[in-house]
Design a protein around this motif. Structure first.
Motif, short mmCIF file in Angstrom:
data_model
loop_
_atom_site.label_atom_id
_atom_site.label_comp_id
_atom_site.label_asym_id
_atom_site.label_seq_id
_atom_site.Cartn_x
_atom_site.Cartn_y
_atom_site.Cartn_z
N UNK A 318 44.16 9.18 43.64
CA UNK A 318 44.10 10.54 44.15
C UNK A 318 42.76 11.18 43.84
N UNK A 319 42.25 10.95 42.64
CA UNK A 319 40.97 11.54 42.25
C UNK A 319 39.84 11.01 43.13
N UNK A 320 39.83 9.71 43.37
CA UNK A 320 38.79 9.14 44.21
C UNK A 320 38.89 9.68 45.64
N UNK A 321 40.08 9.76 46.17
CA UNK A 321 40.26 10.26 47.54
C UNK A 321 39.82 11.71 47.66
N UNK A 322 40.04 12.50 46.60
CA UNK A 322 39.71 13.93 46.65
C UNK A 322 38.22 14.18 46.79
N UNK A 323 37.40 13.21 46.37
CA UNK A 323 35.94 13.37 46.47
C UNK A 323 35.51 13.57 47.92
N UNK A 324 36.29 13.04 48.86
CA UNK A 324 35.92 13.07 50.27
C UNK A 324 36.65 14.14 51.07
N UNK A 325 37.42 14.98 50.37
CA UNK A 325 38.24 15.95 51.09
C UNK A 325 38.10 17.36 50.54
N UNK A 326 36.89 17.71 50.10
CA UNK A 326 36.64 19.08 49.68
C UNK A 326 37.37 19.49 48.42
N UNK A 327 37.36 18.66 47.39
CA UNK A 327 38.05 18.97 46.14
C UNK A 327 37.43 20.19 45.47
N UNK A 328 38.15 20.76 44.51
CA UNK A 328 37.69 21.97 43.84
C UNK A 328 37.00 21.70 42.51
N UNK A 329 36.73 20.44 42.20
CA UNK A 329 36.15 20.11 40.90
C UNK A 329 34.66 20.47 40.87
N UNK A 330 34.18 20.82 39.69
CA UNK A 330 32.78 21.15 39.47
C UNK A 330 32.15 20.07 38.60
N UNK A 331 30.96 19.62 38.96
CA UNK A 331 30.25 18.63 38.16
C UNK A 331 30.84 17.24 38.32
N UNK A 332 30.76 16.45 37.27
CA UNK A 332 31.20 15.06 37.34
C UNK A 332 32.72 14.97 37.27
N UNK A 333 33.33 14.27 38.23
CA UNK A 333 34.77 14.06 38.23
C UNK A 333 35.08 12.74 37.53
N UNK A 334 35.89 12.82 36.48
CA UNK A 334 36.22 11.66 35.66
C UNK A 334 37.72 11.49 35.55
N UNK A 335 38.14 10.25 35.39
CA UNK A 335 39.52 9.95 35.05
C UNK A 335 39.54 9.49 33.59
N UNK A 336 40.24 10.25 32.76
CA UNK A 336 40.35 9.86 31.34
C UNK A 336 41.53 8.90 31.20
N UNK A 337 41.22 7.65 30.90
CA UNK A 337 42.24 6.62 30.80
C UNK A 337 42.82 6.56 29.39
N UNK A 338 41.97 6.81 28.39
CA UNK A 338 42.41 6.81 26.99
C UNK A 338 41.51 7.77 26.22
N UNK A 339 42.00 8.34 25.11
CA UNK A 339 41.17 9.26 24.32
C UNK A 339 40.00 8.52 23.66
N UNK A 340 38.87 9.26 23.47
CA UNK A 340 37.69 8.62 22.88
C UNK A 340 37.57 8.93 21.39
N UNK A 341 38.66 9.33 20.76
CA UNK A 341 38.64 9.57 19.33
C UNK A 341 39.73 8.76 18.66
#
Length: 341
Positions: A318-341
Motif C-alpha cells: 500500500x505504501x509503495x502504491x500510494x507514491x503514485x496516487x497523490x499521497x499525503x506524506x511529507x519527505x521520505x516515505x519509509x516502511x518500518x519493519x522492525x525497531x532500530x533500538x
C-alpha cells in the motif's frame, strides 16, 4: 518470516494487489554471507521501472513471484564475512523481507552494503537525507543545475524525499527556492522547511500562484513530474535556464505514446527559443562529497530530514502504491519493519 513478492505486472500505477505477502522460513547465511534483520524499507518510485511486463526504460525487469528488492536499512544478525559483525547497521539494496541473506562480494552496481554510524544521525536517514535521495538532490542542484547564490530554482514534487532536499540545498547555497506540491498541508510543510514560495498544483489558480511565486522567472527547474506541471513551468523559465531531469512520475507506466494532445511541438519551441539546457541524470549520485556537504548543513541546522513512516512489512504494498496516487506524506516515505533500538 514475511516477505513481499511481485504477484502481477503493474498496469499504469501500481496497486497493492500487484504484490503478495508470503510466509517463509528464516534463511541461513552461507560462506562469506551475512544474515540481516530489516529495519526500514524505502518505497522508491524508481522501482516502478522494474515492474513492467515490457520494459522501455532499460531497467532489469522483475519476474513474477520474485521477492521485491530495493533500498533498505538493516542490522546484521549473523555474519560469515570478515567485513561485517553482528550488530552492524548497514544500508543497501536488499529483499523486502523481515530477514534476508546478502552476499557482499556479489552485490549489484551500487556495491556491497555500506556500514552506518548510528551516532552521527538516525540510521533511517541513510535512505533519505544521507542516502540516495539526498545525493540525487545534491547532484541535480549542484552539479547538473549548477545553481548559484542569488538565482531562483523551481522544484516539482517538492514535498517528496528528493524535492524537499533539493529546496533546502538551494537555500544552503544562497538561492531562492520555489516548491510545487499538491495540497495546502504539503505547501505549508515546504514553507516550514524554508522554501521562499510555493504553488499548489491541485488548486484551480495554480498557474497564477506559480507566476506570483516566479515574478522574474526561474534559472533552474528541478524536474520530477512532467505533465501539466511542466507545461505550466516552461513559459516561466529564463533564457538559458537549466533543467535537471530527475524524474517524470506523471508518465511512469506509460509507453512511448501517452494520452493526447501532443505537446511536443510547444516543448521544442521553448527549448529553442529560450536556449534551455536539459539533462537527465538517473542513477547518478553525488557521492561522498555530496554526503559530506549535506551532513555539514544538517549539523548547522540548515537542512532537516522530514520522514513519513508506516508500520510493518504488510504495509509495504500500500505504501509503495500510494507514491503514485497523490499521497499525503511529507519527505521520505519509509516502511518500518522492525525497531532500530
Amino acid at each position: 518470516m514475511k516477505q513481499v513478492v511481485l504477484a502481477a505486472y503493474a498496469k499504469g500505477n501500481p496497486k497493492p494487489s500487484d504484490f503478495r505477502i508470503e510466509q517463509v522460513p528464516v534463511p541461513e547465511a552461507g560462506d562469506r554471507e551475512i544474515l540481516l534483520r530489516t529495519l526500514y524499507i524505502a518505497v522508491d518510485p524508481l522501482i516502478r521501472f522494474s515492474l513492467d511486463e515490457s520494459l522501455l526504460s532499460g531497467a532489469s525487469r522483475m519476474e513474477l513471484g520474485a521477492v521485491m528488492v530495493g533500498p533498505a536499512v538493516c542490522q546484521v544478525v549473523a555474519s560469515n564475512h570478515p567485513d561485517y559483525a553482528p550488530g552492524d547497521f548497514v544500508e543497501g539494496r536488499t529483499p523486502w523481507a523481515e530477514q534476508a541473506v546478502v552476499a557482499p562480494d556479489q552485490s549489484d552496481y551500487r556495491g556491497p552494503p555500506r556500514k552506518l554510524d548510528p551516532s552521527l544521525a538516525p540510521v533511517s536517514t541513510a535512505l533519505g537525507a544521507l542516502g540516495g535521495p539526498g545525493q540525487t538532490a545534491y547532484e541535480g542542484v549542484v552539479n547538473v543545475g549548477r545553481l548559484k547564490a542569488g538565482e531562483t530554482i523551481v522544484i516539482s514534487a517538492a514535498a517528496g524525499a528528493v524535492g524537499s532536499m533539493a529546496g533546502q540545498i538551494a537555500k544552503a547555497l544562497g538561492a531562492r527556492a520555489v516548491g510545487i506540491a499538491g495540497g495546502a498541508a504539503k505547501c505549508q510543510a515546504l514553507l516550514d522547511l524554508g522554501f521562499d514560495a510555493v504553488a499548489d498544483y491541485k488548486a484551480p489558480d495554480f498557474a497564477d500562484q506559480l507566476k506570483a511565486a516566479l515574478p522574474e522567472g526561474a534559472d533552474v527547474y528541478f524536474e520530477n513530474v512532467g505533465g501539466d506541471v511542466t507545461l505550466a513551468v516552461l513559459p516561466l523559465l529564463k533564457r538559458g535556464a537549466r533543467m535537471p531531469m530527475c524524474g517524470f512520475i506523471a508518465y511512469y507506466g506509460i509507453g512511448m505514446e501517452g494520452p493526447g494532445p501532443d505537446h511536443l511541438p510547444g516543448f521544442y519551441r521553448h527549448i529553442m527559443s529560450k536556449g534551455l539546457e536539459i539533462k537527465g541524470f538517473a542513477g547518478i549520485f553525488a557521492g561522498q562529497k555530496g554526503l559530506d556537504d549535506i551532513a555539514g548543513w544538517m549539523k548547522e541546522g540548515k537542512i532537516r530530514f522530514p520522514e513519513s513512516v508506516v508500520e510493518g512489512i504488510d504495509a509495504a504494498p500500500q505504501a509503495f502504491s500510494s507514491v503514485f496516487s497523490g499521497h499525503d506524506h511529507i519527505g521520505k516515505l519509509l516502511v518500518r519493519v522492525a525497531p532500530d533500538t
